[in-house]
Write a protein that holds these residues in place. Structure first.
Motif, mmCIF file in Angstrom:
data_model
loop_
_atom_site.group_PDB
_atom_site.id
_atom_site.type_symbol
_atom_site.label_atom_id
_atom_site.label_comp_id
_atom_site.label_asym_id
_atom_site.label_seq_id
_atom_site.Cartn_x
_atom_site.Cartn_y
_atom_site.Cartn_z
ATOM 1 N N GLY A 48 0.069 9.611 4.359
ATOM 2 C CA GLY A 48 -0.903 8.665 4.877
ATOM 3 C C GLY A 48 -0.850 7.310 4.238
ATOM 4 O O GLY A 48 0.184 6.856 3.744
ATOM 5 N N LEU A 49 -2.015 6.697 4.241
ATOM 6 C CA LEU A 49 -2.237 5.358 3.725
ATOM 7 C C LEU A 49 -3.443 5.397 2.806
ATOM 8 O O LEU A 49 -4.229 6.340 2.864
ATOM 9 C CB LEU A 49 -2.532 4.399 4.891
ATOM 10 C CG LEU A 49 -1.497 4.328 6.000
ATOM 11 C CD1 LEU A 49 -2.084 3.657 7.233
ATOM 12 C CD2 LEU A 49 -0.295 3.558 5.504
ATOM 13 N N PRO A 50 -3.639 4.386 2.002
ATOM 14 C CA PRO A 50 -4.833 4.371 1.146
ATOM 15 C C PRO A 50 -6.109 4.631 1.957
ATOM 16 O O PRO A 50 -6.345 3.992 2.981
ATOM 17 C CB PRO A 50 -4.830 2.954 0.566
ATOM 18 C CG PRO A 50 -3.378 2.585 0.543
ATOM 19 C CD PRO A 50 -2.809 3.207 1.789
ATOM 20 N N GLY A 51 -6.871 5.623 1.525
ATOM 21 C CA GLY A 51 -8.123 5.963 2.183
ATOM 22 C C GLY A 51 -7.972 6.787 3.447
ATOM 23 O O GLY A 51 -8.967 7.207 4.040
ATOM 24 N N ARG A 52 -6.740 7.044 3.884
ATOM 25 C CA ARG A 52 -6.503 7.823 5.111
ATOM 26 C C ARG A 52 -5.371 8.816 4.851
ATOM 27 O O ARG A 52 -4.216 8.541 5.109
ATOM 28 C CB ARG A 52 -6.127 6.897 6.259
ATOM 29 C CG ARG A 52 -7.269 5.996 6.681
ATOM 30 C CD ARG A 52 -6.910 5.105 7.849
ATOM 31 N NE ARG A 52 -6.272 5.849 8.933
ATOM 32 C CZ ARG A 52 -5.359 5.319 9.729
ATOM 33 N NH1 ARG A 52 -4.962 4.084 9.579
ATOM 34 N NH2 ARG A 52 -4.828 6.042 10.698
#
Length: 191
Positions: A177-181
């Motif tokens: 994912g990505l930061p926060g996701r």
């Protein structure tokens, strides 16, 4: 662009019932044997562009035994247990039963004088969210507590879920994912 982080639980440094809070013991003979037994399945993870480990002796030794040459990350250190450091859960429960009950039931408490569960999960989650995200593969060898915290953070699970995650020595889990996701990625294994 996404990041793929495979977390590898450090090999054991002691028998499970002898585990101590914030334990700095190196790999024991059984742990070294376990690494040799599963190395064929884990060594390919060393092809990751980024290779990290917890600063604990057994995480470093596990990563080095697998040929990762990992870089120690202070944010991946074990949960700070304050004055309980070096004690088993049984020892602490015998001395401070009410404090253990509070610690187990309230993620904002730190009767041991160390980190709260919320602070610990936040620290590990902050580390995840600050990794480079250019379609990079990363591997991190860490203590089981760190991996539990990462999973709770990544899944936005309630802090109480931490107690329901069992992380065995040399087990792996991948987050993408990505930061926060973040998403949990389960794959067929060859072990």
């Amino acid at each position: 662009m996404t990041l793929r982080v495979t977390l590898v639980a450090a090999a054991r440094g002691s028998l499970r019932q002898a585990e101590r809070f914030d334990d700095d013991r190196p790999l024991d003979a059984a742990g070294r044997d376990e690494v040799r037994f599963v190395a064929h399945a884990l060594v390919p993870l060393g092809a990751a562009e980024l290779r990290y480990c917890s600063p604990t002796p057994r995480s470093r030794a596990t990563g080095n035994a697998l040929g990762f040459g990992p870089m120690a990350q202070p944010a991946l250190r074990d949960w700070d247990m304050g004055r309980w450091r070096g004690m088993t859960l049984g020892e602490v429960t015998a001395r401070e039963p009410a404090a253990v009950d509070l610690w187990l039931s309230d993620p904002r408490s730190a009767p041991h004088g160390g980190e709260t569960m919320l602070d610990f999960i936040g620290r590990v989650g902050g580390w995840l969210d600050t990794r480079p995200v250019d379609d990079i593969l990363a591997v991190a060898v860490a203590e089981p507590a760190v991996i539990r915290a990462a999973l709770v953070y990544a899944l936005s699970a309630p802090p109480s879920a931490y107690w329901n995650v069992d992380v065995r020595p040399l087990s792996t889990v991948t987050l993408t994912g990505l930061p926060g996701r973040w998403s949990l990625c389960l794959e067929a294994g060859s072990r």
